[in-house]
Design an enzyme around this catalytic site. Structure first.
Site, PDB file in Angstrom:
ATOM      1  N   GLU A 134      11.586 -13.485   1.427  1.00 43.32           N
ATOM      2  CA  GLU A 134      12.411 -12.284   1.451  1.00 43.32           C
ATOM      3  C   GLU A 134      13.545 -12.407   0.427  1.00 43.32           C
ATOM      4  OE1 GLU A 134      14.356  -9.305   4.757  1.00 43.32           O
ATOM      5  OE2 GLU A 134      14.713 -11.451   4.990  1.00 43.32           O
ATOM      6  N   ALA A 151      18.379 -18.821   7.867  1.00 46.43           N
ATOM      7  CA  ALA A 151      17.134 -18.769   8.624  1.00 46.43           C
ATOM      8  C   ALA A 151      16.370 -17.525   8.201  1.00 46.43           C
ATOM      9  CB  ALA A 151      17.406 -18.751  10.124  1.00 46.43           C
ATOM     10  N   GLU A 209      12.917 -14.835   9.293  1.00 46.32           N
ATOM     11  CA  GLU A 209      12.149 -14.376  10.447  1.00 46.32           C
ATOM     12  C   GLU A 209      10.645 -14.272  10.220  1.00 46.32           C
ATOM     13  OE1 GLU A 209      13.624 -10.547   8.323  1.00 46.32           O
ATOM     14  OE2 GLU A 209      14.393 -12.547   8.757  1.00 46.32           O
ATOM     15  N   ASN A 210      10.052 -15.122   9.395  1.00 49.61           N
ATOM     16  CA  ASN A 210       8.610 -15.059   9.202  1.00 49.61           C
ATOM     17  C   ASN A 210       7.908 -14.878  10.547  1.00 49.61           C
ATOM     18  OD1 ASN A 210       9.091 -16.116   6.394  1.00 49.61           O
ATOM     19  ND2 ASN A 210       9.675 -17.907   7.578  1.00 49.61           N
ATOM     20  N   GLU A 249      16.779 -14.318  14.730  1.00 54.60           N
ATOM     21  CA  GLU A 249      15.470 -14.362  14.074  1.00 54.60           C
ATOM     22  C   GLU A 249      14.347 -13.928  15.016  1.00 54.60           C
ATOM     23  OE1 GLU A 249      15.594 -14.627  10.961  1.00 54.60           O
ATOM     24  OE2 GLU A 249      17.675 -15.309  10.936  1.00 54.60           O
ATOM     25  N   GLU A 289      18.439  -6.023   9.739  1.00 54.80           N
ATOM     26  CA  GLU A 289      19.541  -6.968   9.919  1.00 54.80           C
ATOM     27  C   GLU A 289      20.602  -6.503  10.904  1.00 54.80           C
ATOM     28  OE1 GLU A 289      19.033  -9.770   9.043  1.00 54.80           O
ATOM     29  OE2 GLU A 289      17.588  -9.640   7.411  1.00 54.80           O
TER      30      GLU A 289
END
Length: 931
Positions: free
Chosen positions: A212, A349, A351-352, A385, A407
């Site tokens: 990202e 971090a 958030e895959n 996340e 977000e």
């Protein structure tokens, strides 16, 4: 609870049924195109499972449902109102990717087959790519015929055409490409992190990905934009003794006979390319089943052991809570959170989907060094996340202009979930600090609305700021209070179910909230998400009669650098208010322009009761005097919000400096921990802001007199029965009073430094980094060299990074310069070096920035490409305003226009400081004289 190797083949009826449920509950949902998402053996089990009521229906006592599977024939051109940098002639359906990384050569090769649909005749298929080379490419039609493709050059907008010698007619194709790429040293694309093995201390290497916003194209040529959702099959040829991790569980692992294995992962749900993930290393995995059946795991460097348990148990709590709140089950069979050593200047971090990545310092709980604040952050960041698994992954913004849908909502939800499980942490109080961070940016002319215009991907990185995160959270909190918590939640459930596996714009969310009964929310939401800036509610009068207060209000606009302009012609918002006297429930109103309201009681009236409104409130001096007199009786949330709000108004010149500072002084030393911590933080900031030594000494004496007793009550050492809030307050008091020269703190720091010289475990515990900060700031050459030695001797990457970073904090300029020079060597890790430089520049801005400027290329290589110019701007902005402005303007002239935004914001802030610093210091000094 057991350690589970993530490379274990994905077999067994339970997980197959879970995979089937993830694709939809109705029996027909397991047919047609959706069957391609299951392995052959699992597909058979899934078909059988679909006929069982236990798998096909939701228990009657809950409203939670599986997310509806995407329609089987929903392949259509990209909608016209969504931005794209790619031609709208084709869209992907599925990717099959095989990569072969060479960890020593820092390079990889790959093959990708993209199932795609072409909608109109074309001579080329254009994909996104960055720093990739291509060895072959072709299209395979449904009838098996092939069309040779010739890759063009990668353009400045990171697109590459694959040209055909003949017209490509509409239809379904498979596009096959062989390619190669580089493994990076910073967190961009496929990257490597080197760190000491926790068991042996030897240097080892692991691979991770960060995509990202625009970096999946560094890993695979693709339609690398959020609206081009597809399913993914990922496979990798990797060393046989290492663990490979991705979004989905492993379905097979085949030894290749040459010391490698071919690992294949299960097919992902339909998702955006930036959510794909791949990791490889000497890892271990601690896992457990959450109450909803999802397998959650923490993947960490081998030897981490019990350090993963705190995060694991938190993750097992959070997933079922979100299932219930959103009314949609988490749709993947597992959710891992992968710990990576080091750090980034851009993110902590990511958030895959199914494979969150988090830097180790914010995921693993190491009793040798993890502080109470870090334990809060571990839970908080993981909550953020995990919220993205719904807001962002399941439902994704159509283009980056609606980034806040990811977000802002994840920030809001992390606070809600953390407060739910840990109400003793006073998590809701943290929203005040977030609001202030947002308003600090939003009050400048260089701000932008929450829903902002992002014309191309080169500008995306600048969208990750306090407006998207903190203002987004603040506005959502306000809208939730305005609509009502139940209505708001019901609206989000409608939104999730309706838009699962697809892309949205902000208007889609407001429609869902209105559908749930949130009448009028759209108008308020429109004002606060499409207009930049901060509303200002001014109290123009208040009278008490018959036991009630009639208060007159006027809505305007708060600004830091356009005060005269916005006073003459302010923007208008529909502003939700909660008017209350003292700590009572209050009355909700919607202010448009001017209005008068009658509030029960004749005490101090708080206009922004509960502090959920995103606006500033300017009281009359008489009303502010009442508030100060009643301060001990007000709710802690209102105490905190009023203190920060009035300080901001005073420093901005809307009221005398003394008025805001008197509110600060009204905070009792027995205040709730978060408020007490913020108060001492402000005192330290003011101490640093002052230039007059006598005024600084007097303010330091005031801080010691009022707050040292609270520190003595807490003690210098952590206690087994410490609350998180008290532990954080102790940390803050030690740091702040120590930085202001408190003799007792400095004496304790000297004692601990002497102990550390003989025993590297002397500081072990939750206050280790706190005392390191005090020791490093005041270090002499021997102590500085001791910290450097300890940085090299430890087997903990987090501990090593902490020691190295501390070296840059030395007040001694010669030692700080040594730290700068050390950062450009191979001694510290490549990701911590930028932290060393940043800390050193903060303490010695003139010398430090001269070093950065002289070594710009080398320094830039220590920062993720996406964050380089923002990092350089932060360094240039340190120091005196005149110098900072000159440095920033020089930097601006030497970077692409797409990076001007972040620099322009910094220049605006420095120009404001230049115009206002003298007034602010004079007012602060005058107030200090009264202490």
């Amino acid at each position: 609870m057991t350690f589970v190797d993530v490379n274990r083949p994905f077999v067994g009826t339970e997980l197959c049924v879970a995979r089937a449920r993830a694709l939809g509950r109705a029996q027909d949902s397991y047919k047609g195109n959706l069957m391609r998402n299951l392995t052959p053996r699992c597909a058979i089990i899934a078909l059988a499972a679909a006929s069982l009521s236990a798998c096909a229906s939701v228990p009657a006592e809950t409203t939670v449902a599986a997310a509806p599977a995407p329609a089987a024939d929903a392949v259509t051109p990209l909608r016209s109102d969504v931005v794209t940098e790619l031609p709208r002639v084709a869209t992907p359906r599925h990717y099959s990717i095989i990569v072969n990384p060479d960890m020593d050569a820092m390079a990889f090769t790959g093959n990708v087959a993209i199932d795609l649909t072409v909608f109109e005749p074309t001579q080329a298929i254009t994909l996104n790519a960055n720093n990739l080379t291509f060895s072959s490419a072709k299209l395979v039609a449904a009838d098996g015929s092939t069309i040779a493709l010739t890759p063009g050059s990668i353009a400045d907008n990171l697109t590459v055409p694959f040209n055909a010698a003949q017209t490509i007619e509409p239809g379904d194709y498979r596009m096959e490409i062989a390619y190669a790429g580089e493994i990076n040293t910073q967190a961009s694309g496929l990257f490597a992190l080197d760190y000491p093995d926790k068991r042996t201390g030897e240097d080892v290497r692991a691979l991770f990905t960060q995509f990202e916003a625009p970096d999946a194209r560094r890993f695979v040529p693709s339609f690398d934009e959020p609206s081009y959702k597809a399913t993914f099959d990922l496979a990798a040829v990797v060393p046989a003794d290492l663990m490979a991790v991705s979004n989905m569980p492993v379905v097979s692992s085949e030894e290749q006979g040459d010391g490698t294995k071919l690992v294949r992962f299960d097919t992902t749900p339909k998702m955006s390319s930036y959510l794909l993930y791949f990791g490889l290393g000497d890892f271990e995995r601690m896992a457990m089943k959450a109450s909803d059946g999802t397998e959650v795991g923490i993947v960490s460097p081998a030897g981490s052991g019990e350090q993963a348990r705190f995060a694991l148990e938190g993750l097992a709590q959070i997933v079922p809570y979100y299932n219930d709140y959103f009314g949609v089950d988490y749709p993947l069979p597992k959710l891992d959170n992968i710990a990576g050593p080091g750090s980034s200047q851009f993110f902590s971090a990511m958030e895959n989907w199914g494979a969150i990545f988090t830097f180790e310092r914010l995921l693993l709980d190491d009793p040798k060094i993890t502080s109470a604040a870090t334990r809060r952050a571990i839970y908080d960041v993981q909550s953020h996340e995990t919220a993205h698994q719904w807001f962002g992954d399941l439902v994704t913004m159509g283009w980056w202009d609606d980034l806040w849908l990811n977000e802002g909502f994840a920030s809001w939800m992390q606070t809600k979930s953390t407060d739910h499980f840990h109400p003793e942490w006073d998590q809701l109080m943290q929203r005040i600090g977030g609001r202030e961070a947002a308003m600090g940016m939003d009050a400048f002319a260089t701000t932008h609305p929450i829903v902002q215009e992002i014309e191309d991907v080169s500008a995306v990185e600048q969208a990750f700021d306090a407006i998207a995160y903190q203002k987004g959270e603040a506005v959502i909190s306000m809208l939730e209070a305005y609509a009502g918590e139940d209505t708001w939640r019901d609206g989000l459930r409608i939104y999730m179910k309706k838009h699962a596996y697809s892309n949205t714009k902000s208007a889609d969310l407001w429609s869902a909230i209105e559908q749930a009964g949130g009448t009028g929310v759209s108008e308020v939401a429109y004002d606060f998400t499409t207009k930049p800036g901060v509303p200002l509610v001014t109290v123009t009068g208040a009278t008490c009669e018959g036991g009630n207060t009639t208060i007159s209000l006027k809505q305007g606009e708060f600004s830091l650098d356009r005060k005269a302009e916005v006073t003459a012609d302010p923007q208008s918002w529909r502003v939700p208010l909660l008017l209350r006297t003292g700590a009572d429930g209050g009355m909700r109103e919607l202010l448009e322009g001017t209005a008068s309201y009658t509030v029960p009681g004749c005490g101090a009236v708080v206009v922004n009761g509960g502090q959920l409104g995103y606006f500033r409130t300017l009281y009359t001096p008489e009303m502010l005097d009442k508030i100060i007199a009643a301060f001990p009786t007000l709710a802690p949330m209102d105490q905190y919000g009023l203190m920060r709000d009035n300080l901001a108004l005073s420093f901005a010149g809307y009221q005398p400096m003394g008025e805001g500072l008197d509110v600060l002084a009204a905070v009792p030393t027995s205040a709730e921990g978060v408020l007490a911590e913020s108060t001492t933080n402000r005192l330290y900031e003011f101490y640093e802001f002052l230039e007059d030594d006598a005024a600084k000494a007097k303010l330091a004496a005031y801080a010691t007199k009022h707050w040292q007793p609270r520190l003595m009550e807490l003690g210098f050492e952590a206690k087994a029965d410490d609350s998180v809030v008290n532990a954080e307050l102790r940390d803050s008091l030690i740091r702040n009073l120590g930085a202001m020269g408190d003799p007792s703190v400095l004496a304790e720091a000297d004692r601990l430094a002497a102990a550390l010289a003989n025993d590297p475990t002397a500081l072990d515990g939750p206050l280790k980094q706190t005392w390191l900060a005090v020791i490093a700031r005041n270090a002499d050459a021997d102590q500085w060299n001791m910290l450097r030695r300890l940085a090299n001797e430890t087997t903990s990457a987090v501990e090593s990074d902490s020691y190295f970073t501390a070296l840059g904090a030395a007040k001694d300029e010669a030692l700080a310069k040594q730290a700068l020079e050390l950062a450009l060597t191979d001694e510290p890790s490549k990701t911590v070096a930028a932290n060393i430089i940043s800390v050193a520049v903060s303490g010695h801005p003139e010398m430090g920035y001269a070093f950065v400027k002289a070594n710009r290329d080398a320094v830039a290589e220590l920062v993720d490409p996406s964050g380089r110019n923002a990092y350089l701007a932060r360094q240039a902005a340190k120091g005196a305003p005149e110098q900072a402005i000159a440095q920033l303007e020089e930097l601006r002239a030497n970077v692409p226009a797409s990076d001007h935004g972040v620099i322009d914001k910094a220049i605006a802030q420095e120009k404001y400081s230049l115009a206002n610093t003298a007034r602010q210091r004079e007012g602060l000094s005058a107030w200090v004289d009264t202490l």
